[in-house]
Design a protein around this motif. Structure first.
Motif, PDB file in Angstrom:
ATOM      1  N   GLN A 192       0.821  -1.215   0.000  1.00 55.84           N
ATOM      2  CA  GLN A 192       0.000   0.000   0.000  1.00 55.84           C
ATOM      3  C   GLN A 192       0.857   1.267   0.000  1.00 55.84           C
ATOM      4  O   GLN A 192       0.497   2.269  -0.622  1.00 55.84           O
ATOM      5  CB  GLN A 192      -0.936  -0.001   1.213  1.00 55.84           C
ATOM      6  CG  GLN A 192      -2.121  -0.931   1.078  1.00 55.84           C
ATOM      7  CD  GLN A 192      -3.064  -0.521  -0.042  1.00 55.84           C
ATOM      8  OE1 GLN A 192      -3.224   0.668  -0.331  1.00 55.84           O
ATOM      9  NE2 GLN A 192      -3.684  -1.497  -0.682  1.00 55.84           N
ATOM     10  N   THR A 196      -0.424   3.310  -2.890  1.00 51.94           N
ATOM     11  CA  THR A 196      -1.240   4.453  -2.476  1.00 51.94           C
ATOM     12  C   THR A 196      -0.413   5.703  -2.196  1.00 51.94           C
ATOM     13  O   THR A 196      -0.797   6.812  -2.566  1.00 51.94           O
ATOM     14  CB  THR A 196      -2.061   4.085  -1.227  1.00 51.94           C
ATOM     15  OG1 THR A 196      -2.883   2.953  -1.514  1.00 51.94           O
ATOM     16  CG2 THR A 196      -2.945   5.253  -0.786  1.00 51.94           C
ATOM     17  N   ALA A 197       0.729   5.513  -1.526  1.00 50.48           N
ATOM     18  CA  ALA A 197       1.543   6.666  -1.141  1.00 50.48           C
ATOM     19  C   ALA A 197       2.663   6.957  -2.137  1.00 50.48           C
ATOM     20  O   ALA A 197       3.367   7.965  -2.008  1.00 50.48           O
ATOM     21  CB  ALA A 197       2.136   6.456   0.250  1.00 50.48           C
ATOM     22  N   ALA A 240      -1.013  16.376   2.231  1.00 48.12           N
ATOM     23  CA  ALA A 240      -1.331  15.330   1.256  1.00 48.12           C
ATOM     24  C   ALA A 240      -0.486  14.077   1.492  1.00 48.12           C
ATOM     25  O   ALA A 240      -0.985  12.949   1.406  1.00 48.12           O
ATOM     26  CB  ALA A 240      -1.108  15.856  -0.162  1.00 48.12           C
ATOM     27  N   GLY A 241       0.795  14.272   1.783  1.00 50.55           N
ATOM     28  CA  GLY A 241       1.688  13.140   2.013  1.00 50.55           C
ATOM     29  C   GLY A 241       1.296  12.345   3.244  1.00 50.55           C
ATOM     30  O   GLY A 241       1.256  11.109   3.213  1.00 50.55           O
ATOM     31  N   LYS A 243      -1.631  12.228   4.629  1.00 44.53           N
ATOM     32  CA  LYS A 243      -2.924  11.587   4.357  1.00 44.53           C
ATOM     33  C   LYS A 243      -2.721  10.286   3.579  1.00 44.53           C
ATOM     34  O   LYS A 243      -3.344   9.263   3.879  1.00 44.53           O
ATOM     35  CB  LYS A 243      -3.825  12.530   3.572  1.00 44.53           C
ATOM     36  CG  LYS A 243      -5.198  11.950   3.267  1.00 44.53           C
ATOM     37  CD  LYS A 243      -6.048  12.925   2.466  1.00 44.53           C
ATOM     38  CE  LYS A 243      -7.411  12.314   2.135  1.00 44.53           C
ATOM     39  NZ  LYS A 243      -8.250  13.236   1.323  1.00 44.53           N
ATOM     40  N   LYS A 244      -1.835  10.323   2.590  1.00 48.34           N
ATOM     41  CA  LYS A 244      -1.581   9.120   1.783  1.00 48.34           C
ATOM     42  C   LYS A 244      -0.927   8.023   2.620  1.00 48.34           C
ATOM     43  O   LYS A 244      -1.217   6.836   2.439  1.00 48.34           O
ATOM     44  CB  LYS A 244      -0.701   9.474   0.582  1.00 48.34           C
ATOM     45  CG  LYS A 244      -1.426  10.267  -0.497  1.00 48.34           C
ATOM     46  CD  LYS A 244      -0.522  10.572  -1.670  1.00 48.34           C
ATOM     47  CE  LYS A 244      -1.267  11.350  -2.746  1.00 48.34           C
ATOM     48  NZ  LYS A 244      -0.390  11.683  -3.894  1.00 48.34           N
ATOM     49  N   CYS A 245      -0.049   8.404   3.532  1.00 46.38           N
ATOM     50  CA  CYS A 245       0.578   7.426   4.416  1.00 46.38           C
ATOM     51  C   CYS A 245      -0.476   6.765   5.310  1.00 46.38           C
ATOM     52  O   CYS A 245      -0.473   5.545   5.491  1.00 46.38           O
ATOM     53  CB  CYS A 245       1.652   8.090   5.270  1.00 46.38           C
ATOM     54  SG  CYS A 245       3.152   8.558   4.358  1.00 46.38           S
ATOM     55  N   GLU A 247      -3.690   6.564   4.705  1.00 40.20           N
ATOM     56  CA  GLU A 247      -4.553   5.753   3.846  1.00 40.20           C
ATOM     57  C   GLU A 247      -3.909   4.408   3.519  1.00 40.20           C
ATOM     58  O   GLU A 247      -4.599   3.381   3.440  1.00 40.20           O
ATOM     59  CB  GLU A 247      -4.862   6.505   2.556  1.00 40.20           C
ATOM     60  CG  GLU A 247      -5.847   7.658   2.729  1.00 40.20           C
ATOM     61  CD  GLU A 247      -6.064   8.431   1.444  1.00 40.20           C
ATOM     62  OE1 GLU A 247      -5.251   8.273   0.498  1.00 40.20           O
ATOM     63  OE2 GLU A 247      -7.041   9.205   1.382  1.00 40.20           O
ATOM     64  N   SER A 248      -2.598   4.418   3.371  1.00 41.09           N
ATOM     65  CA  SER A 248      -1.881   3.171   3.105  1.00 41.09           C
ATOM     66  C   SER A 248      -2.038   2.207   4.275  1.00 41.09           C
ATOM     67  O   SER A 248      -2.314   1.013   4.088  1.00 41.09           O
ATOM     68  CB  SER A 248      -0.398   3.461   2.858  1.00 41.09           C
ATOM     69  OG  SER A 248      -0.216   4.288   1.739  1.00 41.09           O
ATOM     70  N   ASN A 251      -5.773   1.012   4.403  1.00 43.09           N
ATOM     71  CA  ASN A 251      -6.095   0.018   3.373  1.00 43.09           C
ATOM     72  C   ASN A 251      -5.522  -1.347   3.728  1.00 43.09           C
ATOM     73  O   ASN A 251      -6.165  -2.384   3.539  1.00 43.09           O
ATOM     74  CB  ASN A 251      -5.565   0.468   2.013  1.00 43.09           C
ATOM     75  CG  ASN A 251      -6.307   1.673   1.464  1.00 43.09           C
ATOM     76  OD1 ASN A 251      -7.413   1.994   1.915  1.00 43.09           O
ATOM     77  ND2 ASN A 251      -5.709   2.362   0.505  1.00 43.09           N
TER      78      ASN A 251
END
Length: 263
Positions: A192, A196-197, A240-241, A243-245, A247-248, A251
């Motif tokens: 992920q 994702t990230a 943004a970074g 948030k992506k971490c 989200e990873s 998930n």
């Protein structure tokens, strides 16, 4: 068989059924560990430090899980503010909560004397175990060295020296505990972080992290990227970074929970 003996058997049988039902209804306990904190800044580069990044990502991760799963998942944070929490206490919090999964969040770096440190980049996820390389041992030594900020750390950790390679023989005795599930989840997180990230793949690894060794559940330590790389630092410092971490991690948790639970 006497009536009294039959009654005792029935009571035991009903108690066992009740225990099974109670356990089945028990929420999944996810322990989220934001690395470092308080006087322990972790890795530092320019204006950013590890302790702030890890706490922000941990809070975002917690929020996503709580919003998606509600009462079916109990999220336990080892720290929810800028406080110093010893490695021993982090593991104690996880064990007392009877956690089902432990996720320790960190940021990587290289020593300032290392040539080309500003170019290294990528995410890696660790499980506890034997050191496959000097690089893995180096990361474990850096993360474990936080115990030196504690009073009487030698007594607390039974003479363990985070800077002595000989001390890491201890991890040979515990590498198989929850190893299969830990590796499975580590692979999910790593995939992920790449997907994702958008992080480079530094692989799933094993090393002797005290905080993983002391927990009694499947556990991983996540190194999101290298803060010593300017581009990676900007990513880790950005909304943004982070948030992506988060989200990873979310998930990967969703995938792990789906495979390892019935609800």
């Amino acid at each position: 068989m006497s009536i009294n003996k039959m009654l005792r058997i029935c009571v035991v049988f009903v108690a066992l059924i009740a225990a099974k039902v109670s356990y089945a209804q028990r929420p999944f306990v996810l322990v989220v560990d934001a690395g470092h904190g308080g006087r322990d800044y972790g890795c530092i580069n320019n204006k950013n430090n590890e302790k702030d990044i890890t706490l922000d990502v941990a809070r975002r991760f917690e929020s996503m899980v709580t919003k998606a799963f509600g009462d079916s998942v109990d999220v336990v944070m080892t720290r929810d503010s800028d406080d110093f929490v010893s490695l021993d206490k982090r593991a104690k919090i996880a064990n007392e909560a009877e956690g089902d999964l432990f996720v320790s969040i960190h940021v990587n770096s290289l020593d300032k004397k290392t040539k080309g440190r500003q170019y290294v980049h990528g995410a890696s996820v660790y499980t506890v175990g034997l050191h496959k390389s000097d690089a893995n041992l180096s990361v474990a030594m850096r993360e474990n060295s936080v115990i030196e900020l504690e009073e009487d750390f030698s007594e607390t950790y039974q003479g363990f020296d985070p800077n002595s390679s000989e001390s890491y023989i201890i991890f040979e005795l515990t590498q198989n505990r929850n190893m299969s599930q830990s590796i499975d989840f580590a692979s999910m997180v790593q995939n992920q972080l790449i997907k994702t990230a958008g992080r480079a793949d530094k692989g799933v690894r094993q090393a002797g992290f005290l905080v993983l060794w002391a927990t009694k559940m499947p556990a991983v330590l996540v190194e999101l990227d290298f803060i010593c790389n300017p581009a990676a630092e900007r990513f880790l410092a950005s909304d943004a970074g982070r948030k992506k971490c988060a989200e990873s991690l979310f998930n990967a948790f969703c995938e792990y929970r789906r495979i390892n639970t019935n609800n």
